[in-house]
Enzyme design. Sequence first.
Site, PDB file in Angstrom:
ATOM      1  CE  LYS A 159      -2.792  -1.069   4.507  1.00 48.05           C
ATOM      2  NZ  LYS A 159      -3.265  -0.146   3.918  1.00 48.05           N
ATOM      3  NE  ARG A 181      -4.128   3.515  -4.251  1.00 51.67           N
ATOM      4  CZ  ARG A 181      -5.329   3.024  -4.164  1.00 51.67           C
ATOM      5  NH1 ARG A 181      -5.742   2.484  -3.008  1.00 51.67           N
ATOM      6  NH2 ARG A 181      -6.288   3.655  -5.087  1.00 51.67           N
ATOM      7  CD  GLN A 182       1.763  -2.310  -8.878  1.00 52.79           C
ATOM      8  OE1 GLN A 182       0.514  -2.762  -8.573  1.00 52.79           O
ATOM      9  NE2 GLN A 182       2.761  -3.429  -8.948  1.00 52.79           N
ATOM     10  CG  ASP A 240      -5.529   5.375   5.119  1.00 54.68           C
ATOM     11  OD1 ASP A 240      -4.265   6.034   4.738  1.00 54.68           O
ATOM     12  OD2 ASP A 240      -5.714   4.243   4.847  1.00 54.68           O
ATOM     13  CG  HIS A 279      -0.302   6.346  -1.651  1.00 56.17           C
ATOM     14  ND1 HIS A 279      -0.879   6.219  -0.460  1.00 56.17           N
ATOM     15  CD2 HIS A 279       0.462   5.323  -1.676  1.00 56.17           C
ATOM     16  CE1 HIS A 279      -0.465   5.230  -0.022  1.00 56.17           C
ATOM     17  NE2 HIS A 279       0.528   4.602  -0.730  1.00 56.17           N
TER      18      HIS A 279
HETATM   19  C1  R5P Z   1      -2.471   2.645   0.845  1.00 51.54           C
HETATM   20  O1  R5P Z   1      -1.503   2.488   1.824  1.00 51.54           O
HETATM   21  C2  R5P Z   1      -3.247   3.960   1.401  1.00 51.54           C
HETATM   22  O2  R5P Z   1      -2.533   4.599   2.186  1.00 51.54           O
HETATM   23  C3  R5P Z   1      -4.717   3.345   2.014  1.00 51.54           C
HETATM   24  O3  R5P Z   1      -4.603   2.810   3.133  1.00 51.54           O
HETATM   25  C4  R5P Z   1      -5.336   2.295   1.211  1.00 51.54           C
HETATM   26  O4  R5P Z   1      -5.258   2.785  -0.226  1.00 51.54           O
HETATM   27  C5  R5P Z   1      -6.777   2.154   1.567  1.00 51.54           C
HETATM   28  O5  R5P Z   1      -7.137   1.126   0.811  1.00 51.54           O
HETATM   29  P1  R5P Z   1      -8.579   0.238   1.045  1.00 51.54           P
HETATM   30  O6  R5P Z   1      -9.596   1.316   1.277  1.00 51.54           O
HETATM   31  O7  R5P Z   1      -8.817  -0.560  -0.203  1.00 51.54           O
HETATM   32  O8  R5P Z   1      -8.219  -0.424   2.335  1.00 51.54           O
END
Ligand code: R5P
Length: 291
Positions: free
Chosen positions: A192, A95-96, A219, A128
């Site tokens: 978001k 993610r980073q 998700d 991801h």
């Molecule tokens: C990031 O954009 C991923 O797709 C998820 O939406 C994210 O990792 C969800 O993170 P959390 O459960 O901490 O909101």
Amino acid sequence: MMEKIIFALPGNEKLTENLSRLTGYITGSLVIRHFPDNESYVRVVSDVSGKEAILICTLHKPDDKLLPLFFLCRALKTSGAKKITLVAPYLAYMRQDKKFKPGEAVTSEYFAQFVSSFVDELITIDPHLHRRHSMSEIYSIPCRVLHSSKLISDHIRTKIKNPVLIGPDSESEQWVSEIAQRISAPFVIFKKKRLGDETVHITLPQFEKYKNKTPVLVDDIISTAKTMIETIKHLKAIGMTSPLSIGVHGVFAGHAYKDLKDAGSLEVITCNTVIHESNRINIAGIIAESI
Ligand code: R5P
């Protein structure tokens, strides 16, 4: 063809047994433990000479797993293994993928470079990929990406009547749209904005016409669950029935699972890429086919 042998890293024994049964490959024996001072001890017990070693090691909470994994790969190669394939159903540090502030480590790149230095091939499920579009942008080894969308579609088709699929952010569109197409259901992608590790702001597009449907949030990762919790708040505010929350990877940081249930999820469902009581969708079959 090269003989294959499967090894379970700690915590991956059940999935490995399953894979061994499905593929007929022998499960190898190894020892990974800590010395009293907490340094790692690693030993390959099985004969791996000339073989492909397939390591099953999902990588949530990765920092503690990485060094033993590295030691194991070195030990396998010095014991004569010809090839090391890492099966990481959940792949960490994706993610980073960008430097948001000066001086930040772009950990997805560094992690990929490190893993590529001691593994020959990587198999993972729905990594991801957001600003990076393919694994080869960061990994220098061959990577095979498997998808859970068919399994999730089958689950929704058989268990949920009249669904409308909801993706909480633009990244989720890749999964949500494919699943929706497979089951011929409508889908909507929300917007978001992440304001911090545990703070997100969700905006709803026009949703009135789906009021009589069962909302199903989908998700890739559920970590703090704040993304899903915020989405649920909006759905409740417009009078929708309680949604189902489906995550490919249920990472569940701290009390996230309880928070998500308390927020009003009818059910929380995940794939067993990370072992958790919410696992309802079994990914062993797609991994077995790929190895
Ligand atoms: C990031 O954009 C991923 O797709 C998820 O939406 C994210 O990792 C969800 O993170 P959390 O459960 O901490 O909101």
